[in-house]
Design an enzyme around this catalytic site. Sequence first.
Site, mmCIF file in Angstrom:
data_model
loop_
_atom_site.group_PDB
_atom_site.id
_atom_site.type_symbol
_atom_site.label_atom_id
_atom_site.label_comp_id
_atom_site.label_asym_id
_atom_site.label_seq_id
_atom_site.Cartn_x
_atom_site.Cartn_y
_atom_site.Cartn_z
ATOM 1 N N GLU A 305 -25.023 -19.360 -4.353
ATOM 2 C CA GLU A 305 -24.364 -19.684 -5.625
ATOM 3 C C GLU A 305 -23.767 -18.480 -6.348
ATOM 4 O O GLU A 305 -23.870 -18.377 -7.572
ATOM 5 C CB GLU A 305 -25.363 -20.393 -6.558
HETATM 6 C C1 ACM Z 1 -30.344 -22.949 -4.011
HETATM 7 O O1 ACM Z 1 -30.792 -24.084 -4.221
HETATM 8 N N1 ACM Z 1 -29.536 -22.378 -4.878
HETATM 9 C C2 ACM Z 1 -30.678 -22.203 -2.806
#
Ligand code: ACM
Length: 498
Positions: A305
């Site tokens: 992310e």
């Molecule tokens: C995640 O759930 N950001 C690995």
Amino acid sequence: MVFPVVPLPASVTEFPGTLALTSASRILAGDASDATASVLREAIAARTGLILEVVIDAASAGDIELVITGAEGEAYDLVVDDRVRISGSAAGVFHGVQTLRQLLSGDGEDWSLPHVSIADAPRFAYRGLMLDVARTFFGVDTIKAFIDRAASMKINHVHLHLTDDQGWRLEILSRPLLTERASATAASGRDGGFYTQDDFREIVDYAASRHIVIVPEIDLPGHTHAIGLAYPEIVEAPVMNEALLAQAAELDQALPVAGEPYTGWGVGHSSVKIHDEATWEFLRDVLGEVAALTPGPLLHIGGDEAHGTEQADFDAFIARVTTLVTDLGKTPVGWHEAGSAPVAPGTIGQYWSSLSPDERVAGITRAFAERGGSVVMSPSDAAYLDQKYDADFPLGLDWAALIDLETAYGWEPTTIVDGLPEAAVLGVEGPLWAETLETPDDIDQLLFPRAAAIAEIGWSQKESRDWESFRARVRAVASVWDAAGWGGHRPAEIDWSN
Ligand code: ACM
């Protein structure tokens, strides 16, 4: 009769008859201080009230003999006739003890074991559970309790998500401001906390005595807002784009502000300065200490992310940080996004997309294998333990899916990513994110019984997996969890009345 063991062993032959376990039974170990013998002794005491002696002696009828052979790996044999004999590698014997613990049944007064011969070994080398101690901090005792629960299901890796936007949880001697300035807070205004290096050593030692490898994660280059409370010169200003503003509005949470603790759980707004050499000095210090503190072979660098980071910058960062970890003597692990980069050869990917990935995600996941690495499967719509069981469940989130026990059990790790060779699937992990968790009991609510599904997918042979059998066995094994004082959810998918 239900065979009351989860995960299901590879081979079981049952014979008529039972062996009574009494206070005259002894535990025979090769070494009286053997940690596995004490774990067995304590488990039997907690369950039955029987306090068995641990001795070095020849076995006689009624005894439990633990025999560590020169074997490698995690296989074990367990035979119950007029005595019990568990043999295998040290890890194998430990796993056999967990099986024995589940086989024990009684009415509170008389305790017995069925006559049986078991030959067992895991399907996958990596069977993990993750706990997010960044969004909610849990102290050493809770981590040990988490390890006990994991070990009871033959889990062999516990991944600690030690850092995130909301807090930094591990003392770094060369970078003392991390814990001085960035550890006191957590998500939703909860108190934070951190592990001293001695605490961390205590955790890894405790885990090792239960044949569990600790996988520390320092999440990079995003999920790093907290670093900016301590070392603002190496983090970027919070990124704000339309997607991030929409996310904050949807969560009804304040936007991150540079230099102030972030207590929401929006993602993708933070990054370290990727091209600044001061960042790399910081990373050498931090990852060097984490590597030195960690006896296990794996060091997780996150990689998820990084929404505010340009792809080329992200890829350059991941290539360099995985090389740094390799140079420190560890195998890097990264969430699957890291597969877009030319990662250091051998880097392990942790897949967290859905059970039906698009071609780009499948491609970057295959890339780990193409560079000599492997993949741990944590599909978020089946293996994420923080997702709610059903829409009314009070804890957890629901952005990936509602995951009832049957869903948690009903997936196959080797068929999610087309073209990923079966041999490149290292195993499975159930991540437990902690945005909504407050107490150890909250952990149990999300862990039990779904972690048992992850454990069985990781351990048991594919052909033997069967939902009807699993739910009957979970019902039986829940009495062991109850006796250990482990709480947990009791989903309506299982008939708990009998
Ligand atoms: C995640 O759930 N950001 C690995």
